[in-house]
Scaffold this motif. Structure first.
Motif, PDB file in Angstrom:
ATOM      1  N   LEU A  72       0.802  -1.220   0.000  1.00 19.50           N
ATOM      2  CA  LEU A  72       0.000   0.000   0.000  1.00 19.50           C
ATOM      3  C   LEU A  72       0.837   1.273   0.000  1.00 19.50           C
ATOM      4  N   ALA A  73       2.010   1.219   0.632  1.00 22.39           N
ATOM      5  CA  ALA A  73       2.823   2.428   0.732  1.00 22.39           C
ATOM      6  C   ALA A  73       4.289   2.056   0.878  1.00 22.39           C
ATOM      7  N   THR A  74       5.138   2.938   0.382  1.00 26.74           N
ATOM      8  CA  THR A  74       6.579   2.773   0.548  1.00 26.74           C
ATOM      9  C   THR A  74       7.180   4.096   1.003  1.00 26.74           C
ATOM     10  N   GLY A  75       8.337   4.000   1.573  1.00 25.74           N
ATOM     11  CA  GLY A  75       9.112   5.174   1.940  1.00 25.74           C
ATOM     12  C   GLY A  75      10.581   4.841   1.800  1.00 25.74           C
ATOM     13  N   HIS A  76      11.365   5.763   1.322  1.00 28.42           N
ATOM     14  CA  HIS A  76      12.803   5.559   1.152  1.00 28.42           C
ATOM     15  C   HIS A  76      13.561   6.647   1.902  1.00 28.42           C
ATOM     16  N   ALA A  77      14.749   6.306   2.330  1.00 30.66           N
ATOM     17  CA  ALA A  77      15.618   7.289   2.972  1.00 30.66           C
ATOM     18  C   ALA A  77      17.060   6.924   2.672  1.00 30.66           C
ATOM     19  N   GLU A  78      17.877   7.949   2.617  1.00 29.84           N
ATOM     20  CA  GLU A  78      19.301   7.773   2.333  1.00 29.84           C
ATOM     21  C   GLU A  78      20.114   8.540   3.364  1.00 29.84           C
ATOM     22  N   GLU A  79      21.213   7.975   3.748  1.00 26.32           N
ATOM     23  CA  GLU A  79      22.100   8.610   4.720  1.00 26.32           C
ATOM     24  C   GLU A  79      23.541   8.291   4.313  1.00 26.32           C
ATOM     25  N   CYS A  80      24.400   9.255   4.475  1.00 28.97           N
ATOM     26  CA  CYS A  80      25.831   9.039   4.264  1.00 28.97           C
ATOM     27  C   CYS A  80      26.503   9.011   5.627  1.00 28.97           C
ATOM     28  N   ARG A  81      27.231   7.944   5.888  1.00 33.70           N
ATOM     29  CA  ARG A  81      27.882   7.820   7.195  1.00 33.70           C
ATOM     30  C   ARG A  81      28.808   9.001   7.465  1.00 33.70           C
ATOM     31  N   SER A  82      29.514   9.469   6.456  1.00 29.20           N
ATOM     32  CA  SER A  82      30.480  10.553   6.652  1.00 29.20           C
ATOM     33  C   SER A  82      29.812  11.896   6.906  1.00 29.20           C
ATOM     34  N   GLN A  83      28.537  12.035   6.549  1.00 32.81           N
ATOM     35  CA  GLN A  83      27.827  13.309   6.713  1.00 32.81           C
ATOM     36  C   GLN A  83      26.834  13.289   7.871  1.00 32.81           C
ATOM     37  N   SER A  84      26.681  12.158   8.531  1.00 32.91           N
ATOM     38  CA  SER A  84      25.639  12.046   9.546  1.00 32.91           C
ATOM     39  C   SER A  84      26.014  12.791  10.817  1.00 32.91           C
ATOM     40  N   ASN A  85      24.984  13.140  11.556  1.00 35.29           N
ATOM     41  CA  ASN A  85      25.087  13.765  12.874  1.00 35.29           C
ATOM     42  C   ASN A  85      25.699  15.154  12.868  1.00 35.29           C
ATOM     43  N   ARG A  86      25.619  15.838  11.768  1.00 33.72           N
ATOM     44  CA  ARG A  86      26.074  17.227  11.745  1.00 33.72           C
ATOM     45  C   ARG A  86      24.914  18.129  12.126  1.00 33.72           C
ATOM     46  N   GLY A  87      25.048  18.793  13.265  1.00 29.99           N
ATOM     47  CA  GLY A  87      24.039  19.756  13.693  1.00 29.99           C
ATOM     48  C   GLY A  87      22.748  19.156  14.190  1.00 29.99           C
ATOM     49  N   ARG A  88      22.761  17.897  14.604  1.00 26.06           N
ATOM     50  CA  ARG A  88      21.545  17.315  15.169  1.00 26.06           C
ATOM     51  C   ARG A  88      21.921  16.315  16.250  1.00 26.06           C
TER      52      ARG A  88
END
Length: 108
Positions: A72-88
């Protein structure tokens, strides 16, 4: 960068993001299952899978919502390990990516 403020209007699971109420993924998941608690057990599923990217720095997740075997539904997400956790908040990139994919599927 927008600031998060927990409990907008004293509503648990709702955050203020840029002046708008944003439902956390945890709240969306809880509401999803609560809305279906009286339905046939096992007829709904929310699953995730990590997709191969060929790049060890890149994480890609797909979340799927099925009812009685029908997608019925899909969702996608992408993350780069080298760019993660900047400012959050310090959230592991794998966890953040999977959670984002689920949130997108539930928002569809």
């Amino acid at each position: 960068m927008p600031k998060f403020q927990a409990n907008q209007g004293n509503r648990p699971g709702v955050m203020n993001l840029g002046g708008k109420g944003y439902q956390t993924v945890a709240l969306r998941i809880a509401q999803f299952w609560a809305d279906r608690k009286n339905q046939e057990p096992g007829s709904w599923s929310l699953t995730t899978k990590i997709l191969e990217t060929g790049d060890p720095d890149r994480i890609l997740f797909r979340a799927e919502i099925h009812h009685k075997g029908q997608l019925l539904a899909t969702g996608h997400a992408e993350e780069c390990r080298s760019q993660s956790n900047r400012g959050r908040m310090k959230i592991p990139p794998l966890e953040n990516c999977e959670t984002s994919a689920i949130g997108r599927a539930l928002a569809t």
